[in-house]
Write a protein that holds these residues in place. Structure first.
Motif, PDB file in Angstrom:
ATOM      1  N   THR B  54      54.443  -1.844  70.130  1.00 50.05           N
ATOM      2  CA  THR B  54      54.253  -2.070  71.561  1.00 50.05           C
ATOM      3  C   THR B  54      54.249  -3.574  71.801  1.00 50.05           C
ATOM      4  N   CYS B  55      54.958  -4.020  72.823  1.00 49.57           N
ATOM      5  CA  CYS B  55      55.000  -5.465  73.083  1.00 49.57           C
ATOM      6  C   CYS B  55      55.040  -5.703  74.590  1.00 49.57           C
ATOM      7  N   SER B  56      54.323  -6.728  75.057  1.00 46.06           N
ATOM      8  CA  SER B  56      54.273  -6.980  76.495  1.00 46.06           C
ATOM      9  C   SER B  56      54.428  -8.458  76.804  1.00 46.06           C
ATOM     10  N   GLY B  57      54.712  -8.731  78.080  1.00 45.26           N
ATOM     11  CA  GLY B  57      54.836 -10.109  78.548  1.00 45.26           C
ATOM     12  C   GLY B  57      54.078 -10.282  79.847  1.00 45.26           C
ATOM     13  N   SER B  58      53.325 -11.404  79.943  1.00 42.81           N
ATOM     14  CA  SER B  58      52.592 -11.696  81.178  1.00 42.81           C
ATOM     15  C   SER B  58      52.110 -13.139  81.111  1.00 42.81           C
ATOM     16  N   SER B  59      51.480 -13.616  82.187  1.00 43.30           N
ATOM     17  CA  SER B  59      51.013 -15.005  82.219  1.00 43.30           C
ATOM     18  C   SER B  59      49.587 -15.104  82.745  1.00 43.30           C
ATOM     19  N   ASP B  60      48.765 -15.845  81.994  1.00 44.36           N
ATOM     20  CA  ASP B  60      47.381 -16.094  82.421  1.00 44.36           C
ATOM     21  C   ASP B  60      47.322 -16.895  83.714  1.00 44.36           C
ATOM     22  N   GLU B  84      50.992  -4.113  67.722  1.00 40.80           N
ATOM     23  CA  GLU B  84      51.206  -4.614  69.081  1.00 40.80           C
ATOM     24  C   GLU B  84      51.306  -6.128  69.094  1.00 40.80           C
ATOM     25  N   SER B  85      52.052  -6.651  70.061  1.00 45.48           N
ATOM     26  CA  SER B  85      52.157  -8.101  70.227  1.00 45.48           C
ATOM     27  C   SER B  85      52.340  -8.431  71.716  1.00 45.48           C
ATOM     28  N   HIS B  86      52.186  -9.703  72.033  1.00 45.48           N
ATOM     29  CA  HIS B  86      52.290 -10.135  73.426  1.00 45.48           C
ATOM     30  C   HIS B  86      52.928 -11.511  73.495  1.00 45.48           C
ATOM     31  N   VAL B  87      53.861 -11.697  74.418  1.00 43.15           N
ATOM     32  CA  VAL B  87      54.421 -13.024  74.648  1.00 43.15           C
ATOM     33  C   VAL B  87      53.959 -13.523  76.008  1.00 43.15           C
ATOM     34  N   GLU B  88      53.684 -14.819  76.079  1.00 47.84           N
ATOM     35  CA  GLU B  88      53.328 -15.431  77.358  1.00 47.84           C
ATOM     36  C   GLU B  88      54.650 -15.819  78.031  1.00 47.84           C
ATOM     37  N   MET B  89      55.484 -14.811  78.255  1.00 46.75           N
ATOM     38  CA  MET B  89      56.845 -15.012  78.743  1.00 46.75           C
ATOM     39  C   MET B  89      57.205 -13.784  79.575  1.00 46.75           C
ATOM     40  N   TYR B 113      56.483  -3.536  77.934  1.00 48.73           N
ATOM     41  CA  TYR B 113      56.123  -3.595  79.350  1.00 48.73           C
ATOM     42  C   TYR B 113      55.803  -5.022  79.766  1.00 48.73           C
ATOM     43  N   SER B 114      55.903  -5.261  81.041  1.00 51.46           N
ATOM     44  CA  SER B 114      55.467  -6.557  81.571  1.00 51.46           C
ATOM     45  C   SER B 114      55.130  -6.400  83.044  1.00 51.46           C
ATOM     46  N   TYR B 115      54.415  -7.375  83.547  1.00 49.42           N
ATOM     47  CA  TYR B 115      53.912  -7.251  84.914  1.00 49.42           C
ATOM     48  C   TYR B 115      53.534  -8.633  85.427  1.00 49.42           C
ATOM     49  N   GLY B 116      53.488  -8.727  86.738  1.00 51.73           N
ATOM     50  CA  GLY B 116      53.035  -9.964  87.355  1.00 51.73           C
ATOM     51  C   GLY B 116      52.493  -9.661  88.732  1.00 51.73           C
ATOM     52  N   LYS B 117      51.400 -10.328  89.060  1.00 52.49           N
ATOM     53  CA  LYS B 117      50.837 -10.175  90.412  1.00 52.49           C
ATOM     54  C   LYS B 117      50.721 -11.564  91.025  1.00 52.49           C
ATOM     55  N   PRO B 118      51.783 -12.051  91.634  1.00 52.26           N
ATOM     56  CA  PRO B 118      51.700 -13.371  92.264  1.00 52.26           C
ATOM     57  C   PRO B 118      50.798 -13.398  93.498  1.00 52.26           C
ATOM     58  N   SER B 119      50.500 -12.240  94.072  1.00 51.80           N
ATOM     59  CA  SER B 119      49.823 -12.240  95.381  1.00 51.80           C
ATOM     60  C   SER B 119      48.441 -12.907  95.397  1.00 51.80           C
TER      61      SER B 119
END
Lengths: 184, 347, 390
Positions: B54-60, B84-89, B113-119
């Motif tokens: 499982t691998c995901s991408g998102s940004s703090d 599992e792994s995660h990229v900050e990308m 999976y990846s996601y972003g909530k700019p709101s």
């Protein structure tokens, strides 16, 4: 390392060691569907837990999900205002942005009937008397200060009831209840 | 110029995808992702214990919280524990890391999976913190202004025209007509609102499977026949603003030019980027098929690239196209680019 | 046995001097310092590298969003693939494993991997304790989180109270053998460790990791390239596991993800008795008590016996049969995002015979270990002096 060639005209200047570039960013968060329900009732001095749709485990505070199965939880149950200390820390380090008298006790509180704990403050208890398994109850803010915030409970204080044995306190209690097995 | 190196690779396909985008979402990241992840697992009949990686991408910075991806992991249900792994990308790079894992032979299925909530935040400010912290970020240039800088350069070099921008906006669907485009006031001169992205909260989940497994899980798997990514210099003063060498190189490596492309799902959230990238890749400025969900209309940072791959796979599943290019970008002025070619043929 | 796919080996290791504030270098300067040393060790130049994999912990530590974007040039990555990994505290280890996977897969021949943190650029405590909306703000940094878990271990095992101090004193002694270590405290006595103030009781000041600036880098290559090196560290196994942060029945003291990650690792490496077969361990121990806790979890001893191993001196470089953290460990240097990679790189140095004064004599197999989040993310590898046999 790479040799850096500096023009002779600036060779004798003092080296810049740091620059200050302040950053300020504002975020307006939404609590999410489950936390909204929780906060609304918390403002009425009620503590809600989420009920797992898979096995009925009770998760406090509700996050709208059972992390074991990756499923949404939309059922809520009202929880008692008593519980016990799963484990704790006597802290001598201030929290940025919060005024607390040192040392203070932060503890994993397991509400009666809940299957996970949450971190909260224990007071009216000298640090050396705090114990794993100690029974506690909620001390709420005065009614006129209670609102839709996570901070309606000032702290938790000992009830004086007998402690839970170590093997039944905290997460170990779940194993005892589910399997009669104290080896977590 | 560059040989494509993907022929000897293990065949991997996108077999399921699920996504959601809304202007402002009230759900938490966990609440948003659970239905998406559940859906792709249901579609393929896989439960989490049967998924190899499982691998995901998102940004703090986007989330406004340190370790934000840790909480979102709850959406997967990682009990028992998972590899599992995660990229900050962007999630497209999580897909790349996963594709590499397939090449080790260690896994047959994967969840990406990846996601972003700019709101919650001010995205223009957030994006400024991505710039060189010594020379550029302290000036707080916003993303629209930087894109305008590039547009100005290209206009003055006669490499693009205002009509090109207008046509692109019409094709992307941000305006109905050239007339409507030219009626809009400037937002960041020479760019109008129709040239710039509308941001959306959202996420995407996807199942990948290797040859042998993919055919069991999907009627018409979208095979990854090539994938590569490259990065350019960060410094605007060093870069030739008329070119995107990283995109060209990644495209060559991914085999984009080895055969015709039916559809290009480009992660271009400004018209000017869309035009420039099409020129760099020798793609037509008036393609016969356009994306049904152009990122200018809904840009979900950290997920848009993976969404392009999901859209490309969808076009193959629905037999609308047979060879599709999906592109993801990151960094100011499309500094970093990933190219992924999907095909209905295993190749 | 091997990690899967093509063989891969570490032929270059580079580290910076670790310290509270590396005010003498910028962020690019810091990562470049480690990367140049790794390249030099590998006998390579920037042009030899096919791809770069960077890891670091939260971007709030430096106030730069996705800093790999602006650091690409400093690492010679322009025109190359560049990945950025973030798996909380385990990230340095995960980053090394992602870099290794690029070689194991046959996608690349020569990969540079760098992990770093420049915590002095912002306030690490602040970054870790950012006020979480809709939650009670009660957690003063990582110590506040891990202290209740340590307390449960102490109570469950009835371990003597000063075991943690023994670990801390040992790692600070080890650090004196490592010129790169942040904390060099030649005059520190065991009594001073014991008498140091309680920060997060039961964790004392001296049982806590420092906050450091620093970077670590490695060059990982395929079999053909590794054959050209005099002393490659062959990668025998690599494993990652993650589990949720808080769920009913979670064993926080000995997480299932840790146990399963280790089991997978030993299986890949063909190791049936880690205590006998591993010569040096670089373990992620940010708070002293985690040494006995991980010794148990990783299978170096039976559950409940970790503290006995510590007490016996088995983990000391002088006379111990299972030396742990000969470099001084996280307790002596902690640039968070790099800390995992330092463990992996130190393991490689040991089997290459390049660990200098903290070399374990004759080390042939070593383990690198990292963990992160609420002890829920794990990354581990085994490297060996000898090529893995299939």
């Amino acid at each position: 390392m790479t040799e850096i060639q500096i023009p002779s005209s600036i060779r004798n200047l003092e080296q810049v060691q740091s620059v200050r570039t302040p950053i300020r960013m504002e975020y307006t968060f939404t609590p999410g569907v489950a936390a909204q329900t929780y906060l609304r009732e918390f403002g009425n001095k009620k503590i809600l837990g989420n009920v797992s749709p898979v096995d009925g485990a009770i998760l406090v505070p509700p996050r709208g999900a059972d992390p074991r199965y990756g499923v949404l939880c939309d059922e809520f149950v009202e929880m008692p205002h008593t519980g016990h200390v799963g484990s704790f820390c006597v802290t001598n380090v201030p929290i940025p942005g919060r005024e607390l008298e040192l040392p203070y006790i932060s503890a994993w509180i397991f509400l009666d009937g809940a299957d996970i704990g949450f971190l909260n403050l224990v007071a009216e208890c000298p640090p050396e008397e705090c114990r794993i398994g100690m029974r506690v109850e909620a001390v709420w803010k005065p009614d006129d200060e209670i609102g839709m915030t996570a901070e309606n409970i000032l702290y938790w204080r000992p009830t004086g009831e007998p402690d839970l044995p170590f093997d039944e306190a905290g997460v170990r209690g779940w194993h005892v209840r589910k399997h009669g097995d104290s080896d977590a | 110029m560059y040989e494509s190196m993907v022929t000897a690779m293990r065949k991997v396909a996108v077999v399921a995808a699920s996504s959601r985008q809304e202007e402002k979402m009230l759900d938490t990241e966990v609440e948003m992702m659970i239905p998406l992840i559940s859906k792709v697992r249901e579609e393929t009949g896989l439960n989490q214990t049967e998924i190899g990686f499982t691998c995901s991408g998102s940004s703090d910075f986007l989330a406004g919280q340190a370790f934000s991806f840790v909480m979102t992991l709850d959406a997967v249900g990682p009990v028992p524990p998972i590899s599992e792994s995660h990229v900050e990308m962007d999630g497209a790079w999580a897909l790349y890391e996963t594709w590499v894992k397939f090449q080790m032979g260690a896994i047959d299925t994967a969840l990406v999976y990846s996601y972003g909530k700019p709101s919650p935040g001010s995205l223009q400010d957030v994006l400024s913190t991505q710039l060189d912290p010594y020379y550029i970020a302290p000036l707080w240039p916003d993303a629209h202004s930087i894109a305008a800088l590039q547009a100005r350069h290209l206009l003055e070099q006669d490499e693009i025209s205002h009509e090109d921008l207008a046509n692109c906006a019409v094709r992307a669907g941000t305006v109905q007509s050239q007339e409507e485009y030219f009626d809009q006031p400037m937002l960041a001169d020479p760019l109008r609102q129709a040239d710039c992205p509308t941001y959306a909260d959202g996420g995407v989940a996807m199942i990948l499977a290797a040859e042998g497994k993919a055919e069991e899980l999907c009627e018409r798997p979208a095979w990854i026949t090539g994938i590569d990514h490259r990065i350019d210099s960060h410094h605007f003063g060093v870069r030739d603003l008329s070119a995107i060498p990283s995109a060209k190189k990644a495209a060559s490596k991914a085999g984009v030019y080895d055969a015709g492309i039916d559809l290009a799902e480009l992660h271009t959230s400004y018209t000017v980027h869309d035009i420039l990238l099409r020129k760099e890749l020798n793609l037509p400025l008036d393609p016969t098929r356009s994306s049904k969900n152009h990122p200018i209309k809904a840009e979900t940072l950290m997920a848009s690239g993976l969404l392009r791959i999901a859209e490309a796979a969808r076009a193959i599943w629905e037999q609308e196209a047979n060879r599709v290019l999906a592109h993801a970008t990151s960094g100011p002025l499309m500094q970093q680019n990933l190219m992924c070619v999907l095909s209905g043929e295993k190749g | 046995m091997a990690a899967g796919g093509e063989l891969a080996a570490v032929i270059g290791v580079g580290m910076t001097k670790f310290s509270a504030t590396r005010g003498d270098v910028s962020m690019p300067g810091l990562v470049r310092e480690a990367a140049e040393r790794a390249l030099k060790d590998a006998g390579m130049v920037w042009g030899d590298i096919d791809a770069v994999v960077m890891g670091k912990a939260p971007d709030f530590f430096e106030g730069v969003m996705m800093p790999e974007i602006f650091l690409g040039e400093a690492l010679g990555a322009v025109g190359k693939p560049m990945l950025r990994v973030h798996t909380a505290g385990s990230v340095g280890g995960s980053t090394a494993l992602v870099a290794a996977s690029l070689v194991h897969s046959g996608v690349h021949d020569r990969v540079l991997t760098v992990a770093w943190e420049k915590q002095s650029e912002s306030n690490a405590m602040w970054a870790l304790s950012l006020k979480q909306p809709f939650q009670v703000s009660i957690n003063a940094g990582a110590g506040g989180y891990f202290s209740p878990i340590i307390r449960q271990y102490m109570e469950a095992t009835q371990a003597p109270e000063l075991i943690g101090c023994m670990v801390a004193f040992k790692d600070r002694q080890h650090a004196l053998l490592n010129p790169y270590a942040h904390l060099h405290q030649p005059d520190l006595t065991f009594d001073q460790v014991v008498e140091s103030p309680m920060l997060w009781e039961p964790i004392r000041y001296s049982e806590t990791c420092p906050s450091s600036d620093g970077a670590a880098a490695m060059v990982i290559v395929n079999e053909t390239e590794a054959e050209k090196s005099d002393n490659p560290a062959w990668i025998h196994a690599g494993a990652m596991r993650s589990e949720a942060n808080n769920f009913p029945g979670r064993d926080e003291v000995n997480p299932q993800a840790s146990r399963e990650c280790a089991a997978d690792l030993w299986n890949q490496a063909g190791i049936s008795n880690p205590r006998e077969e591993i010569d040096a361990v670089e373990m992620y121990v940010p708070f002293s008590w985690y040494e006995p806790m991980w010794l148990e979890s990783l299978g170096f001893c039976e559950r409940g016996d970790g503290w006995k191993l510590v007490e016996s001196g088995a983990t000391h470089i002088n006379g111990g049969d299972l030396p742990v953290n000969c470099s001084g460990g996280v307790l002596s240097s902690n640039p968070i995002g790099a800390s995992g990679m330092i463990r992996f790189a130190e393991a490689a140095l040991q089997v290459r015979g390049m660990a200098g004064e903290h070399q374990v004599e004759g080390a042939r197999k070593a383990m690198g270990h990292a963990y992160g989040g609420g002890a829920q993310y794990f990354a581990m590898w085994v490297v060996g002096k000898d090529k893995p046999t299939t």
